[in-house]
Design an enzyme around this catalytic site. Structure first.
Site, PDB file in Angstrom:
ATOM      1  N   ASP A  67      20.098  46.515 -57.407  1.00  0.00           N
ATOM      2  CA  ASP A  67      21.153  46.419 -56.240  1.00  0.00           C
ATOM      3  C   ASP A  67      22.203  45.328 -56.522  1.00  0.00           C
ATOM      4  O   ASP A  67      22.314  44.631 -57.407  1.00  0.00           O
ATOM      5  CB  ASP A  67      20.403  46.083 -54.807  1.00  0.00           C
ATOM      6  CG  ASP A  67      19.196  45.036 -55.124  1.00  0.00           C
ATOM      7  OD1 ASP A  67      19.028  44.378 -56.010  1.00  0.00           O
ATOM      8  OD2 ASP A  67      18.329  45.029 -54.446  1.00  0.00           O
ATOM      9  N   ASN A 136       9.698  42.480 -44.906  1.00  0.00           N
ATOM     10  CA  ASN A 136       9.470  43.669 -44.106  1.00  0.00           C
ATOM     11  C   ASN A 136       9.229  45.090 -44.965  1.00  0.00           C
ATOM     12  O   ASN A 136       9.482  46.051 -44.338  1.00  0.00           O
ATOM     13  CB  ASN A 136      10.955  43.874 -43.349  1.00  0.00           C
ATOM     14  CG  ASN A 136      12.101  44.114 -44.195  1.00  0.00           C
ATOM     15  OD1 ASN A 136      11.728  44.084 -45.671  1.00  0.00           O
ATOM     16  ND2 ASN A 136      13.349  44.213 -43.705  1.00  0.00           N
ATOM     17  N   HIS A 138      10.604  45.940 -47.763  1.00  0.00           N
ATOM     18  CA  HIS A 138      11.986  46.471 -48.582  1.00  0.00           C
ATOM     19  C   HIS A 138      11.543  46.573 -50.109  1.00  0.00           C
ATOM     20  O   HIS A 138      10.977  45.366 -50.518  1.00  0.00           O
ATOM     21  CB  HIS A 138      13.170  46.131 -47.985  1.00  0.00           C
ATOM     22  CG  HIS A 138      13.512  44.645 -48.632  1.00  0.00           C
ATOM     23  ND1 HIS A 138      14.148  43.812 -47.654  1.00  0.00           N
ATOM     24  CD2 HIS A 138      13.358  43.943 -49.739  1.00  0.00           C
ATOM     25  CE1 HIS A 138      14.345  42.663 -48.400  1.00  0.00           C
ATOM     26  NE2 HIS A 138      13.995  42.677 -49.538  1.00  0.00           N
ATOM     27  N   GLU A 143      15.686  49.144 -46.597  1.00  0.00           N
ATOM     28  CA  GLU A 143      15.265  48.600 -45.461  1.00  0.00           C
ATOM     29  C   GLU A 143      14.314  49.605 -44.989  1.00  0.00           C
ATOM     30  O   GLU A 143      14.410  50.853 -45.095  1.00  0.00           O
ATOM     31  CB  GLU A 143      16.228  48.114 -44.683  1.00  0.00           C
ATOM     32  CG  GLU A 143      17.177  47.187 -45.233  1.00  0.00           C
ATOM     33  CD  GLU A 143      16.767  45.677 -45.292  1.00  0.00           C
ATOM     34  OE1 GLU A 143      15.502  45.604 -45.300  1.00  0.00           O
ATOM     35  OE2 GLU A 143      17.489  44.886 -45.545  1.00  0.00           O
TER      36      GLU A 143
HETATM   37  C1  F6R Z   1      16.355  41.983 -55.336  1.00  0.00           C
HETATM   38  C2  F6R Z   1      15.587  42.898 -54.457  1.00  0.00           C
HETATM   39  C3  F6R Z   1      14.755  42.804 -53.322  1.00  0.00           C
HETATM   40  C4  F6R Z   1      13.832  41.583 -53.863  1.00  0.00           C
HETATM   41  C5  F6R Z   1      13.127  41.123 -52.472  1.00  0.00           C
HETATM   42  C6  F6R Z   1      12.220  39.810 -52.805  1.00  0.00           C
HETATM   43  O1  F6R Z   1      16.878  42.691 -56.555  1.00  0.00           O
HETATM   44  O2  F6R Z   1      15.843  44.008 -54.768  1.00  0.00           O
HETATM   45  O3  F6R Z   1      13.969  43.853 -53.138  1.00  0.00           O
HETATM   46  O4  F6R Z   1      12.965  41.954 -54.689  1.00  0.00           O
HETATM   47  O5  F6R Z   1      13.953  40.909 -51.324  1.00  0.00           O
HETATM   48  O6  F6R Z   1      13.008  38.832 -52.831  1.00  0.00           O
HETATM   49  P1  F6R Z   1      12.286  37.347 -53.262  1.00  0.00           P
HETATM   50  O7  F6R Z   1      11.884  37.483 -54.896  1.00  0.00           O
HETATM   51  O8  F6R Z   1      13.655  36.391 -53.319  1.00  0.00           O
HETATM   52  O9  F6R Z   1      11.256  36.930 -52.609  1.00  0.00           O
END
Ligand code: F6R
Length: 250
Positions: A67, A136, A138, A143
């Site tokens: 992303d 959540n 994702h 989302e």
């Molecule tokens: C990042 C991504 C997100 C993260 C998720 C966890 O490229 O796609 O899905 O993997 O938000 O983020 P952290 O590791 O910062 O807790």
């Protein structure tokens, strides 16, 4: 789905790096799906170390990130383009032509999404996709409520996701409202998925992923239906999961 427990964040990162390195070595032209955020930073440090000590070369590797924020250019310190160069690409020999991230400042974001999806297909798909998980549920920036059929698309970020990521920005207001993300289908098409989870704040999400109903309201639950998922999680993240489901080795 196999769940491997490690003692802490450091051992999770090390085990993940050993696994990724072994996998890359077995494939002629490996295609690696990458994530950003706090979770994979340790993995990237270990990959850099392995490169510096001649255990691995990235010369034949292609990468696709999950992303990118909409509206941030490549030089912006909060863009995922910047993050990936800072934490991995600047320190290894991956050719820049092999590096792919969605362009969050493309004139036509929908065209960019289609072209990103085509680029993944044109190299034959992703061999191993690294994932983190949001509280959540994702994965990528898919989302809750995202269709399981989705491909690379533009998303409106949940306020909870923007709040969680505000720690990287000077203020909450600077966190973009939108991102481009690989869709659930794009992620599920990876031949193998390696999900990393660390810390007790992710324990509830991990429990839901493993034991909950497969449901679009909790996007990560789709991973239950993938043929080849490995979850490397530290003890704190696994506190809600029965030890019967957990292994100590890959
Ligand atoms: C990042 C991504 C997100 C993260 C998720 C966890 O490229 O796609 O899905 O993997 O938000 O983020 P952290 O590791 O910062 O807790």
């Amino acid at each position: 789905m196999k769940i491997i427990q490690t003692k802490n964040y450091q051992s999770m990162s090390k085990l993940a790096s050993q696994y990724v390195i072994n996998t890359l070595k077995q494939i002629d032209k490996p295609v690696l799906g990458l994530a950003t955020g706090s979770t994979p930073e340790g993995l990237y440090q270990h990959l850099i170390k392995a490169y510096q000590t001649h255990q691995i070369s990235f010369a034949n590797v292609s990468t696709f990130n999950l992303d990118e924020y909409v509206g941030l250019d490549k030089e912006d310190k909060n863009s995922y383009h910047y993050y990936m160069h800072k934490f991995l690409f600047n320190h290894v020999d991956v050719p820049s032509r092999n590096i792919h991230l969605p362009n969050g400042i493309a004139n036509d974001l929908n065209v960019e999404c289609t072209s990103y999806e085509n680029r993944i297909q044109s190299v034959g798909g992703i061999h191993i996709q690294i994932l983190g998980i949001g509280k959540n549920g994702h994965i990528g920036f898919n989302e809750p409520g995202t269709s399981f059929e989705s491909r690379t698309h533009v998303v409106d970020l949940d306020e909870s996701t923007r709040r969680a990521n505000a720690r990287f920005f000077d203020s909450f207001d600077e966190v973009p409202n939108q991102a481009i993300t690989m869709g659930i289908q794009s992620i599920m098409q990876a031949k193998e998925i390696l999900l990393l989870v660390s810390g007790s704040e992710k324990a509830e999400a991990l429990e839901k992923l493993v034991n909950g109903k497969v449901n679009e309201d909790f996007p990560a639950s789709i991973l239950q239906t993938h043929q080849n998922v490995k979850i490397i999680a530290d003890k704190a993240a696994l506190e809600n999961i029965s030890y019967r489901y957990v292994s100590e080795t890959m």
